[in-house]
Design a protein around this motif. Sequence first.
Motif, PDB file in Angstrom:
ATOM      1  N   HIS A   1      -5.022  -1.990  -6.459  1.00 14.73           N
ATOM      2  CA  HIS A   1      -4.197  -1.104  -7.603  1.00 14.73           C
ATOM      3  C   HIS A   1      -4.991  -1.002  -8.820  1.00 14.73           C
ATOM      4  CE1 HIS A   1      -0.508  -1.931  -5.948  1.00 14.73           C
ATOM      5  NE2 HIS A   1      -0.567  -3.232  -5.727  1.00 14.73           N
TER       6      HIS A   1
ATOM      7  N   THR B   1       1.878   3.148  -6.222  1.00 11.77           N
ATOM      8  CA  THR B   1       1.900   2.733  -5.002  1.00 11.77           C
ATOM      9  C   THR B   1       2.697   1.314  -4.780  1.00 11.77           C
ATOM     10  OG1 THR B   1      -0.095   1.477  -5.108  1.00 11.77           O
ATOM     11  CG2 THR B   1      -0.342   3.683  -4.667  1.00 11.77           C
TER      12      THR B   1
ATOM     13  N   LYS C   1       2.107  -1.790  -2.161  1.00  6.55           N
ATOM     14  CA  LYS C   1       1.100  -2.415  -1.236  1.00  6.55           C
ATOM     15  C   LYS C   1       1.659  -3.569  -0.377  1.00  6.55           C
ATOM     16  CE  LYS C   1      -3.186  -1.276  -3.320  1.00  6.55           C
ATOM     17  NZ  LYS C   1      -3.729  -0.630  -2.024  1.00  6.55           N
TER      18      LYS C   1
ATOM     19  N   THR D   1      -5.374  -5.588   2.322  1.00  8.34           N
ATOM     20  CA  THR D   1      -4.527  -5.046   2.479  1.00  8.34           C
ATOM     21  C   THR D   1      -3.882  -4.528   3.900  1.00  8.34           C
ATOM     22  OG1 THR D   1      -4.984  -3.730   0.526  1.00  8.34           O
ATOM     23  CG2 THR D   1      -3.581  -2.560   1.753  1.00  8.34           C
TER      24      THR D   1
ATOM     25  N   THR E   1      -0.545   0.634   2.363  1.00  6.37           N
ATOM     26  CA  THR E   1      -0.214   1.155   1.061  1.00  6.37           C
ATOM     27  C   THR E   1       0.582   2.268   1.012  1.00  6.37           C
ATOM     28  OG1 THR E   1      -2.588   0.404   0.313  1.00  6.37           O
ATOM     29  CG2 THR E   1      -1.072   2.234  -1.071  1.00  6.37           C
TER      30      THR E   1
END
Length: 406
Positions: free
Chosen positions: A329, A351, A353, A363, A366
């Motif tokens: 982020h 965003t 996530k 991740t 996203t």
Amino acid sequence: MSDHSLEADMDNPEGSPPHLLTLEDLPDIIILSICNFLDAHVINMLMQMSMRFNHLLSGDHYWRMRIGHRWPKLYPAIPVDPFDWQQACVEREHAHKVWTNVDDCLEHFTYNAGLFASVDAVHLMQDGQLLATGSRDRYLSLLNLQKYDVNKPTSKGDMKIYSNCKIHKGWIWSIKSLDNVLATASWDTYIRRLDLNADLTMIDNFKCKSAVLDIHIEPNGIIAAGYDSRLYLVDPREGAVTSMKIHKRPVLCLSVDDHFIVSGSEDKTISVFDRTAGKVMKTVELESFPMCLHCMDNQLWIGDKGGKLNLCDTTGGVFHLVDTYEVGHLGKVTGIVSTRGALYTCSTDRTVKILEPTRNPDTINTLTSHTGDVAGISYQNRVLASAGSDVCVGIWRPKPTDVLTL
């Protein structure tokens, strides 16, 4: 007659049916190898069909090994005992499958009808069928997501079942619910309870001494985070509002259970208030102030102003800060939801996530559908909703074909 034919006739005397090979005839090691290629929820169904499969696959060993083979990072992020490894495996595999194949598994749409300002709060309820939103035009809206058909764009207008800009005189900053009661909190210093069974008729309202930035609702009360650095305790039975000052700066976020009130503040601390003892049990200091909290399974996840996630071990009430993680982020982390399948976060970097629910989480995906800051998220029953400063709400929900049998 050949010796081979004679052996075949002896194994299958005339008149007896031939033996058909089934999964149950295979050695355990072969069955386990086959299961590694099947989805976890399919194995769950097999276990219900056969006593042998149930005996072979029940218990923790197989499911722990399966998760560890696919995702080697520490899971759960904080050890939990007891822990349902089978259910956790089903949840993790489903979350990973869905969020790595969004277009195939999920319907995604945005809603902005009747919205004229940034959306600050979203709250899913009733198994993800209803969505409440609060925006800076002071509108509280209630949407029935079941009324929208992605194949009929005109049906989007059918979702709105309530909209009112007179519930509050300030920005609606937090929305929560319990059963058929919807609670809202605003910069106008009021907390209001509304009846979902009576067209959101107001049940009662409570005035605090400052803007209210977060709330928690429970059967016999409401706990609120105040801009004036105070925690507010509301008892609807008595109509009483009391407060206590345990921070030096505004209180931004809350996570509450039967034992503790956990609050995060601009003073860069997390305060753990022991409800039984009636006092602050511990204060955790952070490098950057917390914006959002979520507690589950002995783990407290904290999203901060610097875009990082912080993990606390809450086992036995210790609230020990384990580590801080960079998850990609680039702005403030404004919302976080922890589940056994995934971590969901959102940020002012526009965003949302989806992360693995492990130590130092990777991740999964996203989401970049918003063109403005994402102020908050809500997740329930596999439905995800996001609040955007781009004057819209984002919604992701399972396609009708994505049916998971638990």
